[in-house]
Design an enzyme around this catalytic site. Structure first.
Site, PDB file in Angstrom:
ATOM      1  N   LEU A   1      -0.186  10.784 -15.247  1.00  0.00           N
ATOM      2  CA  LEU A   1       0.831  11.587 -15.917  1.00  0.00           C
ATOM      3  C   LEU A   1       0.302  12.991 -16.184  1.00  0.00           C
ATOM      4  O   LEU A   1       0.778  13.686 -17.048  1.00  0.00           O
ATOM      5  CB  LEU A   1       1.268  10.934 -17.232  1.00  0.00           C
ATOM      6  CG  LEU A   1       2.202   9.741 -17.048  1.00  0.00           C
ATOM      7  CD1 LEU A   1       2.617   9.175 -18.395  1.00  0.00           C
ATOM      8  CD2 LEU A   1       3.452  10.108 -16.251  1.00  0.00           C
TER       9      LEU A   1
ATOM     10  N   GLY B   1       1.065  18.790 -12.520  1.00  0.00           N
ATOM     11  CA  GLY B   1       0.375  19.594 -11.509  1.00  0.00           C
ATOM     12  C   GLY B   1       0.255  18.768 -10.254  1.00  0.00           C
ATOM     13  O   GLY B   1       0.165  17.553 -10.306  1.00  0.00           O
TER      14      GLY B   1
ATOM     15  N   ASN C   1       1.365   4.062  -3.066  1.00  0.00           N
ATOM     16  CA  ASN C   1       1.142   5.502  -2.882  1.00  0.00           C
ATOM     17  C   ASN C   1       2.367   6.299  -3.306  1.00  0.00           C
ATOM     18  O   ASN C   1       2.271   7.303  -3.997  1.00  0.00           O
ATOM     19  CB  ASN C   1       0.883   5.811  -1.407  1.00  0.00           C
ATOM     20  CG  ASN C   1      -0.574   5.665  -1.058  1.00  0.00           C
ATOM     21  OD1 ASN C   1      -1.379   5.335  -1.916  1.00  0.00           O
ATOM     22  ND2 ASN C   1      -0.904   5.894   0.191  1.00  0.00           N
TER      23      ASN C   1
ATOM     24  N   GLY D   1      -4.762  21.940  -2.954  1.00  0.00           N
ATOM     25  CA  GLY D   1      -6.117  22.212  -2.527  1.00  0.00           C
ATOM     26  C   GLY D   1      -6.226  21.911  -1.053  1.00  0.00           C
ATOM     27  O   GLY D   1      -7.287  21.710  -0.515  1.00  0.00           O
TER      28      GLY D   1
ATOM     29  N   LYS E   1       0.832  -1.199   0.000  1.00  0.00           N
ATOM     30  CA  LYS E   1       0.000   0.000   0.000  1.00  0.00           C
ATOM     31  C   LYS E   1       0.879   1.266   0.000  1.00  0.00           C
ATOM     32  O   LYS E   1       0.660   2.193  -0.780  1.00  0.00           O
ATOM     33  CB  LYS E   1      -0.907  -0.023   1.234  1.00  0.00           C
ATOM     34  CG  LYS E   1      -1.688   1.251   1.475  1.00  0.00           C
ATOM     35  CD  LYS E   1      -2.722   1.516   0.395  1.00  0.00           C
ATOM     36  CE  LYS E   1      -3.393   2.857   0.588  1.00  0.00           C
ATOM     37  NZ  LYS E   1      -4.215   3.226  -0.569  1.00  0.00           N
TER      38      LYS E   1
ATOM     39  N   CYS F   1      -4.733  26.372   3.780  1.00  0.00           N
ATOM     40  CA  CYS F   1      -4.326  27.661   3.219  1.00  0.00           C
ATOM     41  C   CYS F   1      -4.389  28.798   4.228  1.00  0.00           C
ATOM     42  O   CYS F   1      -4.982  28.672   5.281  1.00  0.00           O
ATOM     43  CB  CYS F   1      -5.236  28.027   2.062  1.00  0.00           C
ATOM     44  SG  CYS F   1      -5.053  26.972   0.651  1.00  0.00           S
TER      45      CYS F   1
HETATM   46  P1  NAD Z   1     -12.706   8.948   7.624  1.00  0.00           P
HETATM   47  O1  NAD Z   1     -12.131  10.000   8.467  1.00  0.00           O
HETATM   48  O2  NAD Z   1     -13.695   9.312   6.559  1.00  0.00           O
HETATM   49  O3  NAD Z   1     -13.423   7.885   8.555  1.00  0.00           O
HETATM   50  C1  NAD Z   1     -12.896   7.431   9.758  1.00  0.00           C
HETATM   51  C2  NAD Z   1     -14.066   7.089  10.696  1.00  0.00           C
HETATM   52  O4  NAD Z   1     -13.548   6.396  11.811  1.00  0.00           O
HETATM   53  C3  NAD Z   1     -14.810   8.287  11.210  1.00  0.00           C
HETATM   54  O5  NAD Z   1     -16.174   8.157  10.963  1.00  0.00           O
HETATM   55  C4  NAD Z   1     -14.524   8.264  12.716  1.00  0.00           C
HETATM   56  O6  NAD Z   1     -15.583   8.779  13.492  1.00  0.00           O
HETATM   57  C5  NAD Z   1     -14.300   6.805  12.961  1.00  0.00           C
HETATM   58  N1  NAD Z   1     -13.536   6.480  14.164  1.00  0.00           N
HETATM   59  C6  NAD Z   1     -12.444   7.112  14.672  1.00  0.00           C
HETATM   60  N2  NAD Z   1     -12.020   6.494  15.785  1.00  0.00           N
HETATM   61  C7  NAD Z   1     -12.861   5.451  15.997  1.00  0.00           C
HETATM   62  C8  NAD Z   1     -12.929   4.427  16.984  1.00  0.00           C
HETATM   63  N3  NAD Z   1     -12.057   4.353  17.976  1.00  0.00           N
HETATM   64  N4  NAD Z   1     -13.923   3.514  16.896  1.00  0.00           N
HETATM   65  C9  NAD Z   1     -14.817   3.585  15.906  1.00  0.00           C
HETATM   66  N5  NAD Z   1     -14.774   4.518  14.938  1.00  0.00           N
HETATM   67  C10 NAD Z   1     -13.823   5.441  14.974  1.00  0.00           C
HETATM   68  O7  NAD Z   1     -11.486   8.165   6.986  1.00  0.00           O
HETATM   69  P2  NAD Z   1     -11.419   7.341   5.592  1.00  0.00           P
HETATM   70  O8  NAD Z   1     -11.205   8.280   4.456  1.00  0.00           O
HETATM   71  O9  NAD Z   1     -12.526   6.382   5.537  1.00  0.00           O
HETATM   72  O10 NAD Z   1     -10.064   6.566   5.780  1.00  0.00           O
HETATM   73  C11 NAD Z   1      -9.937   5.489   6.678  1.00  0.00           C
HETATM   74  C12 NAD Z   1      -8.609   4.800   6.443  1.00  0.00           C
HETATM   75  O11 NAD Z   1      -8.535   4.312   5.119  1.00  0.00           O
HETATM   76  C13 NAD Z   1      -7.417   5.731   6.574  1.00  0.00           C
HETATM   77  O12 NAD Z   1      -6.352   5.014   7.121  1.00  0.00           O
HETATM   78  C14 NAD Z   1      -7.115   6.090   5.162  1.00  0.00           C
HETATM   79  O13 NAD Z   1      -5.746   6.432   5.002  1.00  0.00           O
HETATM   80  C15 NAD Z   1      -7.432   4.802   4.440  1.00  0.00           C
HETATM   81  N6  NAD Z   1      -7.756   4.996   3.021  1.00  0.00           N
HETATM   82  C16 NAD Z   1      -8.578   6.009   2.600  1.00  0.00           C
HETATM   83  C17 NAD Z   1      -8.898   6.122   1.263  1.00  0.00           C
HETATM   84  C18 NAD Z   1      -9.754   7.237   0.777  1.00  0.00           C
HETATM   85  O14 NAD Z   1      -9.736   7.511  -0.417  1.00  0.00           O
HETATM   86  N7  NAD Z   1     -10.498   7.878   1.631  1.00  0.00           N
HETATM   87  C19 NAD Z   1      -8.395   5.205   0.341  1.00  0.00           C
HETATM   88  C20 NAD Z   1      -7.598   4.168   0.786  1.00  0.00           C
HETATM   89  C21 NAD Z   1      -7.285   4.082   2.142  1.00  0.00           C
END
Ligand code: NAD
Length: 902
Positions: A248, A251, A206, A255, A202, A258
């Site tokens: 590719l 930019g 990235n 976002g 993972k 800020c």
């Molecule tokens: P998010 O912030 O949208 O959601 C996280 C959720 O976890 C929130 O609703 C929060 O209230 C809850 N939470 C926090 N602590 C908690 C606990 N102790 N018990 C229960 N719930 C709890 O995050 P996300 O975008 O869904 O990302 C989650 C993970 O996935 C991250 O590690 C992120 O890096 C990874 N990830 C995200 C994406 C993406 O595009 N969003 C893609 C791949 C991986």
């Protein structure tokens, strides 16, 4: 259909909710848990807290199978597999914030039938750490699976249902098999591996995607240089199936967080330093460079004052990008002790510490509380070498007066010389009709364009416009006397642009008490041969100087304001030595500042008030350069429509150091008063630990609605900026880059890809030097043998050969370099002066302290290392190409170092 396994999903954010709905679609009962009660409430009512195409329908269709709760119990009761999808936001320099993950781990009961399935993106090593925690706490029966998530927002549902691959990392127990079964209906390529590799897949993915972006950005820069179109280049590259077209698009996808456009930076471009608001900086750069993509400018040669955490003083560092975007939402005003305020978006990162000398950390503006302390820039690393004089000629153009209307006076002797030149030459010089030669001899003067045609040196000449005739020198010495007069002007002066007489500069002093200042200003101008008048008016004693040239230089080149509300510090002062900064401030304070005893003494304070926010910002920064922390109070005086900024310097130590700000005749009294203090009271409002920045406490974070443009800067070398009033803030987080930083921070490796692949290559070359230094210490007098010089084996091409850079750096560090290349010697010789060439590898290593393999010619792999060892003086072999069998080298008693290998 076989019975599907019920699952738990902890965290119902982006990833959690999509995963839950996706598995429900596949027929699983899903027990969702979140600590956010509002979110759970919404979900129970069938509302979707996020927008993601297709998600609402998916949730709706599978409502029967989706169960939401703020409690863990239902999930633990019904499911064996507990997917963890809590947030792991990046903190400073990429460390993921794992507190939510740890909270989940801590909440797990001892169990032999449950497994945590990690979907959150976590640093490598997290799985091992969690398993250790389980073992230590009597929960060793808990299984652990790493199942990283690759979905992209915007196409998350499709990504779940049709993944490019499913990665499952486990210890080979029931849990891994169960997760594989769960995904089986998707029919996706499966990578089944160990936990550490799954985590790394993972992070590396990235990082690679970010590298691809960095790479195309660098290509874009080159395209600009050579007039190519990066879109065409990217298309042509992307059609190569080994490269692929995705990612590719040049930019950086900014976002992120800020600043408000009114916050300022000290910017240096083309050798000139200016204090500028971010919105003005943007307007100017955008005008010059155009936008690189909407909202992004990548300026050339722009540096801003910045601070490398841990270093004493701030310094100018290059800016990679400046961005602007429209923002409609909450803006925070972070207020600190000593009266400073900065406006930024809630997710803007700050450098914060505990105010007790502890390590600083990064906190988002939103998280700042009154327990946090933020740094103020103190001191300054000297940058440019300041010149001794300044030329006034720059004002000729700025005055917008035709050069023919400027008169140059250079004395009878030189005038006679010009008048005596041959007739043809005089005709060319005096293009204007009329008997000019006689005039020139009589007046010792001629028009500027005539002087230019006659090529008379402009040193020691005097200039005036034809109309007002106040002759000024073409240059002024940049001495303390000038900065005093500038300071007095900022405090008491104004400039009026008059139709006939050009520009009038006026200093207005108190009729009774400031005769000495009148004398000082008049004497200064007279000393430089410039007419200055002093006259007593009803309310003030005024000094005036009338000169179009000088007035233009004063306001447009030096950049001083025309009246009190637009007063500002002159740009030149930022690069002047401290004594000049003190001189300017002493003039300023003596003109309009004050000192007073606190409650009759013995404590003393210095105060200065101004209605110009730009001046207040400048004074704070200038005092900061000199190691003084001023406090600020903002208020309105009666009848005024503008805020007044009251700056105050207090504390015995500070007053002693800033004694130049007290009029000379009062200094003895002030020092004596402070000396009467029975004990030195520690400064209030700020703290300093050694020579680093001062720290001030956050007092309040105010929120307000905002709709307008916001700005960000990226300073790759430090990630901080010294912004308004000298406050040091973290620079902004550009969104896409944080993923890369996460890998960097997690692995402890300083990943330099942000500024692109080329920089990484450069670093690679430098790494050889640091490896040598690690083993040998100083390289002065060391003998270093380079094996191979060509760009690659089987060629004598020396273009881009890293041996050139390496040899140059080694020599610069004082090492002696000898080299051998089986083919490229002739090509290399003219490019590598001072290098001793040998005709065999064994000769080259004779007496060497270290041997560096630069080009992997096959013959080097076959070297007799015992023989090499016997000929060398030292024992170090650096394999710059990882081309040698390390065990053969070490068997000969030599120390072996490869690149990125052990
Ligand atoms: P998010 O912030 O949208 O959601 C996280 C959720 O976890 C929130 O609703 C929060 O209230 C809850 N939470 C926090 N602590 C908690 C606990 N102790 N018990 C229960 N719930 C709890 O995050 P996300 O975008 O869904 O990302 C989650 C993970 O996935 C991250 O590690 C992120 O890096 C990874 N990830 C995200 C994406 C993406 O595009 N969003 C893609 C791949 C991986």
């Amino acid at each position: 259909m076989t019975e599907r396994e019920p699952i738990g999903v902890i965290g119902t954010g982006y990833v959690g909710l999509v995963t839950a709905a996706g598995f429900a679609e596949l027929g699983n009962e899903v027990y969702c848990v979140d600590i956010d009660a509002d979110k759970i409430g919404q979900l129970k009512r069938g509302e979707i807290p996020i927008y993601e195409p297709g998600l609402a329908e998916l949730v709706d269709r599978n409502r029967e199978r989706l169960h939401f709760s703020t409690e863990l119990a239902p999930a633990l009761e019904h499911a064996r597999l507990l997917f963890v999808a809590v947030g792991t936001p990046p903190t400073y320099s990429g460390d993921a914030d794992l507190s939510a993950v740890h909270a989940v781990v801590d909440a797990m009961p001892p169990s032999d039938r449950h497994a945590l399935v990690m979907k959150s993106t976590v640093p490598s090593g997290t799985g091992v750490a969690i398993k250790r925690v389980f073992a230590d706490r009597g929960k060793g029966g808990f299984s652990y699976v790493s199942c990283p998530e690759f979905l992209k927002e915007g196409s998350a549902v499709a990504d779940f249902l049709h993944p490019d691959r499913v990665v499952v990392g486990d210890d080979g127990d029931w849990a891994g098999d169960a997760v594989v079964d769960l995904y089986a209906p998707l029919d996706a390529p499966l990578v089944r591996t160990d936990v550490a590799s799954a985590e790394m897949i993972k992070l590396a993915a990235n990082a690679f995607l970010a590298t691809k972006i960095s790479f195309i950005n660098e290509i874009a820069n080159v395209c600009e240089e050579v007039g190519a179109d990066v879109a065409e280049v990217a298309k042509g590259m992307g059609l190569d199936e080994r490269i692929g077209p995705q990612f590719l698009r040049p930019g950086i996808g900014y976002g992120g967080s800020c600043f408000d456009g009114g916050e300022t930076v000290l910017a240096r471009r083309h050798g000139r330093t200016e204090l500028l608001r971010l919105d003005r900086l943007w307007d100017r750069l955008e005008g010059e460079h155009g936008q690189w993509e909407p909202g992004v400018v990548e300026p050339e040669n722009l540096e801003v004052l910045s601070w490398v955490p841990g270093v004493d003083a701030p310094e100018f560092l290059p800016v990679m990008a400046l961005t602007r975007r429209d923002y409609d939402g909450e803006l925070l005003e972070v207020r600190t002790k000593m009266g400073r305020r900065i406006r930024c978006t809630p997710d803007h990162p700050w450098v914060a510490s505990d105010g007790a000398g502890g390590e600083s950390a990064i906190k988002l503006a939103d998280q700042l509380t009154s327990h946090d302390w933020v740094p103020l820039a103190m001191g300054r690393r000297e940058g440019l070498l300041p010149s001794e004089v300044t030329s006034l000629l720059g004002a000729v153009e700025a005055a917008e007066v035709h050069p023919e209307r400027f008169i140059v006076r250079f004395g009878a002797e030189r005038a006679a010389e010009v008048a005596a030149r041959p007739i043809e030459e005089r005709r060319r010089i005096f293009a204007r009709p009329g008997p000019r030669t006689g005039d020139v001899k009589r007046t010792g003067a001629m028009r500027l364009e005539e002087a230019a045609a006659a090529e008379v040196p402009m040193r020691d000449v005097r200039l005036a416009t034809a109309r007002n005739g106040n002759f000024t020198p073409t240059s002024l010495p940049l001495d303390r006397a000038l900065w005093r007069v500038v300071g007095l002007y900022i405090a008491e002066g104004c400039a009026s642009f008059r139709h006939r007489n050009g520009v009038r500069l006026t200093w207005s002093f108190n009729l009774e008490t400031e005769q000495h200042l009148v004398d000082e200003v008049v004497a200064f101008w007279v000393r430089h041969g410039i007419r200055a008048h002093s006259h007593r008016k009803a309310t003030a004693h005024a000094v005036t100087v009338e000169s179009r040239l000088l007035g233009t230089w004063w306001t447009k080149v030096l950049g001083l304001g025309r009246n009190c509300s637009e007063q500002r510090l002159p740009d030149l002062i930022w690069d002047r030595p401290n004594e000049d900064k003190w001189a300017l401030l002493s003039g300023l304070w003596e003109g309009d500042g004050s000192w007073s005893l606190v409650n009759g003494g013995p404590s003393v304070i210095l105060e200065y008030g101004t209605v110009s926010d730009e001046l207040a910002d400048g004074i704070h920064r200038l005092l900061g350069d000199l190691g003084i922390v001023a406090s600020q109070r903002i208020g309105r005086v009666a009848k005024s429509t503008k805020d007044t900024y009251w700056l105050r310097v207090a504390g015995a130590d500070q007053i002693e150091r800033a004694i130049d700000l007290v009029p000379e005749r009062d200094r003895v009294g002030v020092l004596a008063s402070i000396a009467r203090q029975t004990k030195r009271i520690a400064p209030t409002g700020y703290r300093r630990f050694g020579d680093g920045p001062a720290w001030v406490r956050v007092t309040d974070v105010r929120r307000e609605g905002f709709d307008g443009p916001v700005y960000s800067l990226e300073i790759p070398a430090a990630h901080t900026i010294v912004t308004s009033h000298g406050i040091i803030a973290h620079n902004c987080f550009p969104k896409d880059v944080s993923a890369l930083k996460q890998l960097a921070g997690n692995s402890g490796y300083h990943f330099q890809l942000l500024t692109a692949v080329i920089e990484v290559n450069e670093l690679q070359k430098r790494r050889v030097i640091s490896k040598l230094q690690k083993h040998l210490g100083s390289l002065v007098g060391r003998e270093i043998a380079l094996l191979g010089l060509a760009f690659k084996p089987d060629t004598d091409d020396m273009r881009e050969a890293s041996s050139l850079v390496l040899a140059g750096r080694l020599q610069a560090d004082g090492a002696r370099v000898r080299a051998y290349d089986p083919v490229a010697e002739d090509a290399a010789r003219p490019l590598m002066s001072g290098v001793d060439f040998s005709d065999s590898a064994l000769r080259a290593v004779e007496g060497a302290d270290a041997v560096v393999l630069v080009t992997e010619w096959p013959e080097f792999a076959e070297l007799d290392w015992a023989e090499v060892a016997s000929r060398m003086r030292g024992d170090l072999v650096i394999d710059g190409r990882n081309a040698l069998r390390s065990e053969r080298v070490t068997a000969a008693g030599l120390a072996y170092e490869g690149i990125g290998r052990h």
